[in-house]
Enzyme design. Structure first.
Site, mmCIF file in Angstrom:
data_model
loop_
_atom_site.group_PDB
_atom_site.id
_atom_site.type_symbol
_atom_site.label_atom_id
_atom_site.label_comp_id
_atom_site.label_asym_id
_atom_site.label_seq_id
_atom_site.Cartn_x
_atom_site.Cartn_y
_atom_site.Cartn_z
ATOM 1 N N HIS A 1 -2.690 -6.001 15.887
ATOM 2 C CA HIS A 1 -2.391 -4.863 15.002
ATOM 3 C C HIS A 1 -3.422 -4.662 13.927
ATOM 4 O O HIS A 1 -3.377 -3.675 13.190
ATOM 5 C CB HIS A 1 -1.014 -5.081 14.327
ATOM 6 C CG HIS A 1 0.001 -5.647 15.247
ATOM 7 N ND1 HIS A 1 0.370 -6.976 15.248
ATOM 8 C CD2 HIS A 1 0.688 -5.057 16.249
ATOM 9 C CE1 HIS A 1 1.252 -7.182 16.204
ATOM 10 N NE2 HIS A 1 1.458 -6.051 16.825
ATOM 11 N N ASP B 1 13.487 10.665 -5.081
ATOM 12 C CA ASP B 1 14.747 11.381 -4.872
ATOM 13 C C ASP B 1 15.773 10.808 -5.836
ATOM 14 O O ASP B 1 15.891 9.583 -5.941
ATOM 15 C CB ASP B 1 15.288 11.169 -3.446
ATOM 16 C CG ASP B 1 14.198 11.275 -2.391
ATOM 17 O OD1 ASP B 1 13.774 12.397 -2.113
ATOM 18 O OD2 ASP B 1 13.780 10.227 -1.873
ATOM 19 N N GLY C 1 5.631 2.083 -3.212
ATOM 20 C CA GLY C 1 6.284 3.048 -2.326
ATOM 21 C C GLY C 1 7.214 3.958 -3.082
ATOM 22 O O GLY C 1 7.221 3.973 -4.311
ATOM 23 N N ARG D 1 -3.642 1.775 15.477
ATOM 24 C CA ARG D 1 -2.402 2.527 15.236
ATOM 25 C C ARG D 1 -2.479 3.409 13.990
ATOM 26 O O ARG D 1 -1.435 3.777 13.422
ATOM 27 C CB ARG D 1 -1.187 1.593 15.121
ATOM 28 C CG ARG D 1 -0.805 0.970 16.447
ATOM 29 C CD ARG D 1 0.303 -0.030 16.313
ATOM 30 N NE ARG D 1 0.511 -0.665 17.601
ATOM 31 C CZ ARG D 1 1.570 -0.435 18.391
ATOM 32 N NH1 ARG D 1 2.512 0.389 18.008
ATOM 33 N NH2 ARG D 1 1.681 -1.053 19.534
ATOM 34 N N ARG E 1 3.654 -4.134 -2.839
ATOM 35 C CA ARG E 1 4.019 -2.893 -2.139
ATOM 36 C C ARG E 1 4.221 -1.804 -3.176
ATOM 37 O O ARG E 1 4.929 -2.012 -4.181
ATOM 38 C CB ARG E 1 5.301 -3.100 -1.328
ATOM 39 C CG ARG E 1 5.989 -1.804 -0.971
ATOM 40 C CD ARG E 1 7.125 -1.931 -0.003
ATOM 41 N NE ARG E 1 8.175 -0.946 -0.256
ATOM 42 C CZ ARG E 1 8.061 0.361 -0.054
ATOM 43 N NH1 ARG E 1 6.943 0.879 0.403
ATOM 44 N NH2 ARG E 1 9.061 1.171 -0.324
ATOM 45 N N GLU F 1 11.831 -1.420 2.782
ATOM 46 C CA GLU F 1 10.885 -2.499 3.114
ATOM 47 C C GLU F 1 10.926 -3.744 2.234
ATOM 48 O O GLU F 1 10.543 -4.838 2.703
ATOM 49 C CB GLU F 1 9.436 -1.963 3.080
ATOM 50 C CG GLU F 1 9.088 -0.972 4.165
ATOM 51 C CD GLU F 1 9.435 0.460 3.802
ATOM 52 O OE1 GLU F 1 9.732 0.715 2.606
ATOM 53 O OE2 GLU F 1 9.440 1.331 4.686
HETATM 54 N N1 HPA Z 1 16.298 6.331 1.558
HETATM 55 C C1 HPA Z 1 15.476 5.385 2.034
HETATM 56 N N2 HPA Z 1 14.221 5.282 1.672
HETATM 57 C C2 HPA Z 1 13.744 6.158 0.782
HETATM 58 C C3 HPA Z 1 14.533 7.152 0.242
HETATM 59 C C4 HPA Z 1 15.881 7.230 0.647
HETATM 60 O O1 HPA Z 1 16.633 8.107 0.216
HETATM 61 N N3 HPA Z 1 13.769 7.884 -0.617
HETATM 62 C C5 HPA Z 1 12.544 7.321 -0.592
HETATM 63 N N4 HPA Z 1 12.526 6.283 0.237
#
Ligand code: HPA
Length: 240
Positions: A10, A209, A95, A49, A93, A186
């Protein structure tokens, strides 16, 4: 297992191509953005990948940045190889996460002190009870100090690493009731791999979100706010 396993199926990097500290993000194009924006003397070590990996210098310090894909099985493979084959010492990480508590706003940073999960990833170790995956305290402490100095809005707490994004169980608000502040996919896998290898890991999320208030970051908000976590991660890497 160690450098004899490099390159892996990988990862095309040869032993020594990858720095001791690696920033990882789900989207390989975000890894490219970080390399293009913040690093000098960049060398790309992986395209297999499309999971791009780069090594370069940040303020003179050698660091790597690589994609990890979505979900615990994916970060599980890439982080396992970095820790166990490439002798990487620490992974940060960076994210996105959905907020499960009302006290977080879009764009806030969330440092994942611990990670609950519905994943079976930890079952491979045959513990007779549940293992509680946690961040490395030293990295967490440093990253929090940097966020505070930069006056970035942030929170520290527990998060939930879910196996599903499109959750039909409608159970996520229960996590919020227990003070679990965000959901991503993760951190628990990364923390378990770090613990198993005797290495260090931290997850820094940006709230993309607000699931309680049903607010979602616009493209502009994403671009503007997502650099905060990158800068905190890079400055944290600089301390090692
Ligand atoms: N769910 C899972 N992972 C995420 C979300 C979520 O609403 N928003 C950003 N990463």
């Amino acid at each position: 297992m160690s450098k004899e396993q490099c390159p892996s199926p990988h990862n095309a990097a040869v032993y020594g191509d990858i720095a001791k500290t690696v920033l990882m993000c789900g989207d390989p194009l975000r890894a490219k953005f970080i390399a293009d924006t913040y690093l000098s003397d960049v060398k790309q070590y992986n395209v297999i990948r499309g999971m791009y990996g780069f090594t370069g210098k940040y303020k003179g310090k050698t660091v790597s940045v690589q994609g990890h894909g979505m979900g615990i099985p994916s970060i599980g493979i890439y982080s396992y190889e970095l820790f166990n084959f490439y002798d990487v010492e620490r992974i940060i990480r960076i994210g996105t996460a959905g907020a499960l508590t009302e006290d977080l706003n879009l764009g806030d940073l969330l440092f994942a002190q611990g990670a609950c999960t519905d994943s079976n990833y930890g079952h491979q170790f045959n513990f007779p009870a549940q293992f509680a995956p946690i961040a490395d305290f030293g990295m967490l402490e440093t990253a929090v100090r940097i966020a505070r100095e930069k006056q970035f809005p942030f929170q520290v707490g527990n998060i939930y690493s879910a196996d599903v994004f499109y959750d039909e169980s409608n159970s996520q608000e229960r996590w919020g009731r227990f003070g679990v502040k965000g959901v991503e996919m993760e951190a628990a896998g990364l923390y378990i791999n770090a613990a198993a290898a005797g290495k260090k890991a931290l997850t820094i999320c940006t709230i993309s979100d607000q699931l309680v208030r049903k607010e979602y970051a616009t493209v502009e908000q994403r671009q503007k706010n997502f650099t905060n976590m990158m800068e905190v991660a890079l400055e944290t890497a600089l301390t090692y």
